[in-house]
Design an enzyme around this catalytic site. Structure first.
Site, PDB file in Angstrom:
ATOM      1  N   ARG A   1       1.771   0.326   1.264  1.00 52.38           N
ATOM      2  CA  ARG A   1       0.782   0.582   0.266  1.00 52.38           C
ATOM      3  C   ARG A   1      -0.138   1.722   0.462  1.00 52.38           C
ATOM      4  O   ARG A   1       0.593   2.954   0.867  1.00 52.38           O
ATOM      5  CB  ARG A   1       0.063  -0.515  -0.051  1.00 52.38           C
ATOM      6  CG  ARG A   1       0.783  -1.702  -0.913  1.00 52.38           C
ATOM      7  CD  ARG A   1      -0.061  -3.079  -1.157  1.00 52.38           C
ATOM      8  NE  ARG A   1       0.777  -3.858  -2.024  1.00 52.38           N
ATOM      9  CZ  ARG A   1       0.400  -5.369  -2.240  1.00 52.38           C
ATOM     10  NH1 ARG A   1      -0.725  -5.463  -1.834  1.00 52.38           N
ATOM     11  NH2 ARG A   1       1.082  -6.031  -3.183  1.00 52.38           N
ATOM     12  N   SER A   2      -1.169   1.692   0.320  1.00 52.27           N
ATOM     13  CA  SER A   2      -2.062   3.121   0.274  1.00 52.27           C
ATOM     14  C   SER A   2      -2.277   3.287   1.820  1.00 52.27           C
ATOM     15  O   SER A   2      -2.922   4.369   1.965  1.00 52.27           O
ATOM     16  CB  SER A   2      -3.446   2.795  -0.360  1.00 52.27           C
ATOM     17  OG  SER A   2      -3.283   2.750  -1.814  1.00 52.27           O
ATOM     18  N   ALA A   3      -1.818   2.644   2.707  1.00 50.38           N
ATOM     19  CA  ALA A   3      -1.795   3.471   4.023  1.00 50.38           C
ATOM     20  C   ALA A   3      -0.735   4.556   4.010  1.00 50.38           C
ATOM     21  O   ALA A   3      -0.746   5.358   4.845  1.00 50.38           O
ATOM     22  CB  ALA A   3      -1.241   2.420   5.150  1.00 50.38           C
TER      23      ALA A   3
ATOM     24  N   LYS B   1      -1.169   6.774   2.173  1.00 49.47           N
ATOM     25  CA  LYS B   1      -1.988   8.040   1.755  1.00 49.47           C
ATOM     26  C   LYS B   1      -2.174   8.657   3.169  1.00 49.47           C
ATOM     27  O   LYS B   1      -2.304   9.952   3.203  1.00 49.47           O
ATOM     28  CB  LYS B   1      -3.149   7.562   0.995  1.00 49.47           C
ATOM     29  CG  LYS B   1      -2.831   6.991  -0.453  1.00 49.47           C
ATOM     30  CD  LYS B   1      -4.229   7.073  -0.946  1.00 49.47           C
ATOM     31  CE  LYS B   1      -3.945   6.627  -2.526  1.00 49.47           C
ATOM     32  NZ  LYS B   1      -3.459   5.219  -2.949  1.00 49.47           N
TER      33      LYS B   1
END
Length: 402
Positions: free
Chosen positions: A78-80, A82
């Protein structure tokens, strides 16, 4: 016996077996506390499958996996994701291929619409660009095709006066950063990650999962019902109310489109959604951050001065999207009460993913950390699983460094 880069002995590795301890892997002498907290995560804190890896001074000192995860399991982070994109961007900037202070419109002319001509690339990475809540409703097909999503963010009128506030650019972070990198290099983010990061470091890391890796994917599991504490929390209640309204700012920023029902589909995994569909494991995430801040097996991605510039605070205060205090560097989260990493008073930086994943570095003590879990959890404050592991790892590193 393992040793750190300057020859200080860590001692004999202790190996853990699934039969005895409920998980597999090793910790170096002095890092037993990490294994203790990992075991507690599995037995007391609801982790059904997870992995953690810690690097110190360029070598792994803890590498554990347990529950539903195998030693070769990978998962959506997921947003890791980014943080992975941010590392990539800083590597390219260090080579002179990207200038964070150059206007986005100079490399992506279509972005100049509706008063966005002067927005610097940096504000895209610091969540200050004001292009997070899209007026255009996107479909899953739009984001899989890439061009419709990129066109939507180029066309969007800023949600606030750019540079005057920050608000989490959830999915738009990926299309904004990805299109910028594509324009300056001629390569997609997935290709860049493979060629510039995963290949040189031998990582299990993809944005755009190859079909042959699909059998190794450990699917994410929905979390338990919200705790009474979470149900009572006014911030959580306000966000739930906002997300239930498709016309709300939060819904347009966080659920346009809603990707959770397709996260494990072949089409979604094989596409490039740089803000959210990275696939990796704890071992690769820790190794990546270790090589970003130091040398790992002869590879160093950035020098110390460039690392300090990358983690310098750019925005802090109440986030316009999530509604509470957040701190951002250029592409990275910085420690705050709900996202503490190694601790509020540390120089750590990295990125969390919704439901549990975390990867960060703490350069002062030459530490890098990766944690992945298949078991989603939601908490009012910091996730107790990653917090316990990060605190344990940082404690052990400080003891070794004495």
């Amino acid at each position: 016996m393992t040793t750190e880069a300057n020859g200080t002995p860590f001692g004999t590795r202790r190996t853990f077996t699934a039969v005895v301890d409920g998980f597999d892997g090793f910790v170096a002498e002095g890092f037993e506390r990490v294994a203790e907290e990992f075991g507690r995560n599995l037995s007391e804190r609801g982790d059904t499958g997870a992995a953690v890896c810690v690097y110190h001074a360029g070598v792994p000192v803890a590498d554990l996996v347990g529950g539903a995860c195998r030693s070769d399991s990978v998962q959506v982070i997921r947003s890791a994701s980014k943080g992975v994109v941010a590392i990539l961007a800083h590597v390219l900037a260090h080579r002179g291929m990207l200038d964070f202070d150059r206007p986005v419109a100079e490399v992506w002319p279509e972005f100049a619409r509706h008063g966005k001509a002067d927005i610097p690339i940096r504000w895209v990475f610091t969540h200050q660009a004001g292009v997070t809540a899209l007026d255009r409703t996107l479909t899953v097909a739009d984001i899989l095709a890439w061009e419709p999503a990129a066109a939507a963010v180029a066309e969007q009128r800023p949600n606030w006066d750019p540079g005057t506030a920050h608000g989490y650019h959830d999915l738009t972070y990926g299309w904004l950063t990805g299109e910028i990198l594509r324009r300056v290099t001629g390569r997609t983010v997935g290709t860049l990650v493979r060629e510039e990061l995963a290949g040189p470091l031998g990582l299990d890391l993809w944005i755009g999962l190859p079909e042959e890796v699909r059998p190794r994917l450990a699917d994410l599991l929905p979390g338990p019902p919200p705790s009474p504490e979470l149900q009572r929390d006014p911030r959580a209640k306000a966000l739930r109310t906002a997300l239930a309204d498709p016309a709300s700012f939060a819904s347009k920023a966080l659920l346009n489109p809603d990707i959770f029902d397709v996260e494990h589909s072949r089409a979604y995994l094989g596409a490039e959604v740089p803000a959210a569909n990275g696939v990796s494991d704890a071992r690769s995430l820790a190794r990546l951050y270790a090589a970003f801040t130091g040398e790992v097996d002869g590879v160093r991605l950035l020098d110390a001065a460039a690392v300090d510039a990358a983690r310098r605070e750019q925005a802090a205060g109440v986030d316009r999207v999530v509604g509470y205090f957040r701190r951002y560097a250029t592409g990275f989260m910085l420690p705050d009460p709900t996202r503490p990493m190694a601790g509020l008073d540390t120089g750590s930086f990295g990125h969390y993913g919704m439901g549990g994943p975390l990867a960060f570095a703490e350069p002062e003590h030459r530490m890098a950390f990766g944690y992945t879990t298949v078991q989603e959890q939601a908490h009012v404050g910091a996730d107790p699983r990653s917090r316990a592991l990060a605190e344990a790892a940082f404690h052990c590193v400080k003891e070794i460094d004495r």
